[in-house]
Design a protein around this motif. Structure first.
Motif, PDB file in Angstrom:
ATOM      1  N   LEU A 140       1.553   1.270  16.316  1.00 34.11           N
ATOM      2  CA  LEU A 140       0.290   1.713  15.728  1.00 34.11           C
ATOM      3  C   LEU A 140      -0.321   2.863  16.512  1.00 34.11           C
ATOM      4  N   GLY A 141      -0.247   2.791  17.842  1.00 32.69           N
ATOM      5  CA  GLY A 141      -0.808   3.859  18.666  1.00 32.69           C
ATOM      6  C   GLY A 141      -0.102   5.179  18.442  1.00 32.69           C
ATOM      7  N   ILE A 142       1.235   5.145  18.430  1.00 32.31           N
ATOM      8  CA  ILE A 142       2.006   6.375  18.253  1.00 32.31           C
ATOM      9  C   ILE A 142       1.826   6.934  16.845  1.00 32.31           C
ATOM     10  N   SER A 143       1.908   6.064  15.827  1.00 35.07           N
ATOM     11  CA  SER A 143       1.783   6.545  14.451  1.00 35.07           C
ATOM     12  C   SER A 143       0.376   7.060  14.172  1.00 35.07           C
ATOM     13  N   PHE A 144      -0.629   6.442  14.780  1.00 40.61           N
ATOM     14  CA  PHE A 144      -2.000   6.921  14.617  1.00 40.61           C
ATOM     15  C   PHE A 144      -2.120   8.356  15.135  1.00 40.61           C
ATOM     16  N   ALA A 145      -1.560   8.613  16.308  1.00 42.96           N
ATOM     17  CA  ALA A 145      -1.646   9.958  16.890  1.00 42.96           C
ATOM     18  C   ALA A 145      -0.927  10.978  16.017  1.00 42.96           C
ATOM     19  N   VAL A 146       0.261  10.626  15.523  1.00 44.49           N
ATOM     20  CA  VAL A 146       1.030  11.554  14.691  1.00 44.49           C
ATOM     21  C   VAL A 146       0.285  11.891  13.409  1.00 44.49           C
ATOM     22  N   LEU A 147      -0.265  10.868  12.750  1.00 43.08           N
ATOM     23  CA  LEU A 147      -0.942  11.098  11.472  1.00 43.08           C
ATOM     24  C   LEU A 147      -2.265  11.837  11.641  1.00 43.08           C
ATOM     25  N   VAL A 148      -2.981  11.575  12.719  1.00 44.22           N
ATOM     26  CA  VAL A 148      -4.243  12.294  12.945  1.00 44.22           C
ATOM     27  C   VAL A 148      -3.961  13.776  13.181  1.00 44.22           C
ATOM     28  N   ILE A 149      -2.948  14.068  13.990  1.00 35.42           N
ATOM     29  CA  ILE A 149      -2.597  15.473  14.228  1.00 35.42           C
ATOM     30  C   ILE A 149      -2.193  16.147  12.924  1.00 35.42           C
TER      31      ILE A 149
ATOM     32  N   VAL B 165      -6.958  23.369   4.490  1.00 40.47           N
ATOM     33  CA  VAL B 165      -7.787  23.106   3.311  1.00 40.47           C
ATOM     34  C   VAL B 165      -9.055  23.949   3.367  1.00 40.47           C
ATOM     35  N   ALA B 166      -9.631  24.085   4.558  1.00 43.71           N
ATOM     36  CA  ALA B 166     -10.913  24.772   4.711  1.00 43.71           C
ATOM     37  C   ALA B 166     -10.844  26.227   4.259  1.00 43.71           C
ATOM     38  N   PHE B 167      -9.713  26.910   4.539  1.00 44.45           N
ATOM     39  CA  PHE B 167      -9.671  28.317   4.148  1.00 44.45           C
ATOM     40  C   PHE B 167      -8.806  28.586   2.914  1.00 44.45           C
ATOM     41  N   SER B 168      -8.135  27.549   2.376  1.00 46.18           N
ATOM     42  CA  SER B 168      -7.306  27.756   1.196  1.00 46.18           C
ATOM     43  C   SER B 168      -7.986  27.270  -0.080  1.00 46.18           C
ATOM     44  N   GLY B 169      -8.797  26.216   0.034  1.00 49.02           N
ATOM     45  CA  GLY B 169      -9.460  25.653  -1.130  1.00 49.02           C
ATOM     46  C   GLY B 169      -8.554  24.840  -2.029  1.00 49.02           C
ATOM     47  N   SER B 170      -7.398  24.394  -1.527  1.00 45.04           N
ATOM     48  CA  SER B 170      -6.448  23.630  -2.338  1.00 45.04           C
ATOM     49  C   SER B 170      -6.908  22.190  -2.487  1.00 45.04           C
ATOM     50  N   VAL B 171      -7.160  21.756  -3.730  1.00 42.45           N
ATOM     51  CA  VAL B 171      -7.593  20.386  -3.954  1.00 42.45           C
ATOM     52  C   VAL B 171      -6.409  19.427  -3.844  1.00 42.45           C
ATOM     53  N   ALA B 172      -5.199  19.900  -4.156  1.00 41.89           N
ATOM     54  CA  ALA B 172      -4.009  19.054  -3.971  1.00 41.89           C
ATOM     55  C   ALA B 172      -3.823  18.741  -2.499  1.00 41.89           C
ATOM     56  N   LEU B 173      -3.962  19.778  -1.667  1.00 41.73           N
ATOM     57  CA  LEU B 173      -3.826  19.561  -0.223  1.00 41.73           C
ATOM     58  C   LEU B 173      -4.975  18.709   0.300  1.00 41.73           C
ATOM     59  N   LEU B 174      -6.173  18.871  -0.284  1.00 44.24           N
ATOM     60  CA  LEU B 174      -7.303  18.037   0.125  1.00 44.24           C
ATOM     61  C   LEU B 174      -7.000  16.565  -0.138  1.00 44.24           C
ATOM     62  N   GLY B 175      -6.465  16.273  -1.332  1.00 42.95           N
ATOM     63  CA  GLY B 175      -6.120  14.885  -1.640  1.00 42.95           C
ATOM     64  C   GLY B 175      -5.102  14.331  -0.665  1.00 42.95           C
ATOM     65  N   ASP B 176      -4.100  15.145  -0.329  1.00 36.47           N
ATOM     66  CA  ASP B 176      -3.082  14.695   0.615  1.00 36.47           C
ATOM     67  C   ASP B 176      -3.681  14.497   2.007  1.00 36.47           C
ATOM     68  N   THR B 177      -4.589  15.378   2.397  1.00 37.09           N
ATOM     69  CA  THR B 177      -5.220  15.271   3.717  1.00 37.09           C
ATOM     70  C   THR B 177      -6.064  14.002   3.817  1.00 37.09           C
ATOM     71  N   LEU B 178      -6.842  13.748   2.764  1.00 35.33           N
ATOM     72  CA  LEU B 178      -7.665  12.537   2.751  1.00 35.33           C
ATOM     73  C   LEU B 178      -6.794  11.288   2.855  1.00 35.33           C
ATOM     74  N   HIS B 179      -5.675  11.309   2.143  1.00 35.78           N
ATOM     75  CA  HIS B 179      -4.787  10.157   2.182  1.00 35.78           C
ATOM     76  C   HIS B 179      -4.178   9.976   3.568  1.00 35.78           C
ATOM     77  N   ASN B 180      -3.832  11.078   4.210  1.00 32.81           N
ATOM     78  CA  ASN B 180      -3.274  10.974   5.555  1.00 32.81           C
ATOM     79  C   ASN B 180      -4.303  10.460   6.560  1.00 32.81           C
ATOM     80  N   PHE B 181      -5.549  10.892   6.413  1.00 33.58           N
ATOM     81  CA  PHE B 181      -6.601  10.355   7.277  1.00 33.58           C
ATOM     82  C   PHE B 181      -6.771   8.854   7.043  1.00 33.58           C
ATOM     83  N   ALA B 182      -6.762   8.452   5.761  1.00 34.30           N
ATOM     84  CA  ALA B 182      -6.895   7.026   5.442  1.00 34.30           C
ATOM     85  C   ALA B 182      -5.722   6.234   6.011  1.00 34.30           C
ATOM     86  N   ASP B 183      -4.523   6.808   5.920  1.00 35.99           N
ATOM     87  CA  ASP B 183      -3.347   6.132   6.453  1.00 35.99           C
ATOM     88  C   ASP B 183      -3.450   5.988   7.961  1.00 35.99           C
TER      89      ASP B 183
END
Length: 335
Positions: free
Chosen positions: A46-55, A64-82
Motif C-alpha cells: 500500500l505504501g509503495i503503490s500510494f506513492a506511485v499513484l500520487v506521483i 490538465v491545468a494547461f491542456s483543459g482535457s476533460v478526459a484526462l481530468l476524469g483519469d486524473t480524478l480516478h487515479n487520485f481516488a485509487d
C-alpha cells in the motif's frame, strides 16, 4: 474439538527439518507471526503503490491545468481516488494486527471488509465527478490544448496503474486479501482508461474536439464497471461467501483422514485475509474420548496443510452409531 496450528517463517530447509522432527508443532504463536507478516506485506504494498499513484496523478493534474482535457481530468480524478484507497486499507491492515479480545473474540480482521466499503464509495465518487465534468464539457465545448502532453499523460497513467495493479494483485493473492486484490483489479482497469485518453487526444488532433468529453464519458462508464465488480467482491466477503472449490477440498481432506467415517457439514469464512473453518466429522462410536480427540486433531492438522491460508479449524466429532441413536435429540427443538 479444536487445537491451534500454524506455520512459522524460516528458510525452506529449516521448515522441512522442523516438520520432520515435530510434525504436529503448529502453535498459535507461529500463526500469529504468519498473520502479522501478511499484514506487514500488505502495508508495504500500500505504501509503495500510494506513492506511485500520487506521483502519476500529480503529473497528470499539471497537464490538465494547461491542456483543459476533460478526459484526462476524469483519469486524473480516478487515479487520485485509487491512491486514496490505500489509506483505509492501511488502517485496516494495521487494525487487523491487534490481538483478539473478550469482546472481539475473532480479532479485528474484518476491518478489511469495512475498508472495502470505503473503497467502493471512493470509486463511486470518482465516477460521479468524472461523469459530471464530461457532461458539462459536452454542453459547453472547449478546445483542448497541448495534445501531445495529454497523450503522454495518458501513457504515464497506464504505466503507473499497471505497475501498481500487478504488485497489488500478486501480493493480495499470496496473503489472501480480497480487498487488496480488488484494489489491484481496480488499478488495472484505471490503466486501460488512461489509454482511452490517447483516443480523446487523437480525435481532438484530427479536428473532433467533442472526442475528448465523449472519451471522458467512456471512462466514467468503465469506472462504473469497476465499481460493480468491487462492490460484488466486498459483498461476498461481508456475506461470508467462499469459493465452493474450497469446501469440496475440505470435504475431500476430511474423508482421507484415518478414523473419519464420514464428513459432515463444512463451514468456511474469511476473517480479513485468513480462513477459519468449522467442520463436523463422524467417528466410530466405540472410540474413547482420547481416541476421538486424536482423530479431530489430525483432521484439523490435515485441513491446515491442504487449505490455503486456513489459520484455524474447529472440529466437532460425532459418534457414528449405535444404529438408531440420535445424539442431538435434545437440540432438535432449538434448531
Amino acid at each position: 474439538m479444536s487445537d491451534q496450528h500454524g506455520h512459522g517463517h524460516g528458510s525452506r530447509a529449516w521448515r522441512g527439518l522442523r516438520h520432520a522432527l515435530a510434525p504436529h508443532s503448529h502453535d498459535s504463536a507461529d500463526k500469529t507471526d504468519a498473520a502479522l507478516e501478511s499484514s506487514s506485506r500488505g502495508l508495504r504494498v500500500l505504501g509503495i503503490s500510494f506513492a506511485v499513484l500520487v506521483i502519476t496523478a500529480v503529473v497528470q493534474a499539471v497537464i490538465v491545468a494547461f491542456s483543459g482535457s476533460v478526459a484526462l481530468l476524469g483519469d486524473t480524478l480516478h487515479n487520485f481516488a485509487d491512491a486514496l484507497t490505500a489509506i483505509p486499507l492501511a488502517i485496516a491492515f494495521s487494525f487487523g494486527r491487534r490481538a483478539a479480545t473478550r469482546r472481539f473474540t475473532y480479532g479485528y480482521g474484518r476491518a478489511e471488509d469495512l475498508a472495502g466499503i470505503v473503497i467502493v464509495l471512493l470509486i463511486a465518487a470518482s465516477a460521479g465527478l468524472a461523469g459530471y465534468e464530461a457532461v458539462g464539457r459536452l454542453l459547453q465545448p472547449q478546445d483542448v490544448h497541448a495534445l501531445a502532453w495529454v497523450a503522454g499523460a495518458g501513457l504515464i497513467g497506464f504505466i503507473g496503474n499497471e505497475l501498481v495493479a500487478r504488485y497489488r494483485i500478486k501480493v493480495g493473492r499470496e496473503i489472501g486479501s480480497a480487498a487488496l486484490v480488488a484494489d489491484g483489479l481496480h488499478a488495472r482497469t484505471d490503466g486501460f482508461t488512461s489509454l482511452a485518453v490517447l483516443i480523446g487526444a487523437g480525435g481532438a488532433a484530427l479536428g473532433f474536439p467533442i472526442a475528448d468529453p465523449i472519451v471522458g464519458l467512456a471512462i466514467t462508464l468503465a469506472i462504473c464497471f469497476v465499481l460493480r465488480d468491487a462492490a460484488r467482491e466486498i459483498y461476498h466477503r461481508l456475506m461470508d461467501a467462499v469459493d465452493p472449490a474450497l469446501v469440496e477440498q475440505a470435504e475431500q481432506t476430511l474423508r482421507a483422514v484415518p478414523g473419519v467415517l464420514r464428513a459432515g457439514s463444512v463451514r468456511l469464512r474469511w476473517i480479513g485475509h485468513v480462513l477459519h473453518a468449522e467442520v463436523d466429522i463422524r467417528v466410530d462410536h466405540h472410540l474413547s474420548l482420547i481416541e476421538a480427540h486424536a482423530v479431530a486433531v489430525e483432521a484439523e492438522h490435515q485441513l491446515i496443510h491442504h487449505l490455503p491460508r486456513l489459520r484455524a479449524a474447529t472440529v466437532h466429532a460425532d459418534p457414528d452409531g449405535p444404529e438408531g441413536a440420535d445424539h442431538h435429540a435434545r437440540l432438535l427443538s432449538h434448531r
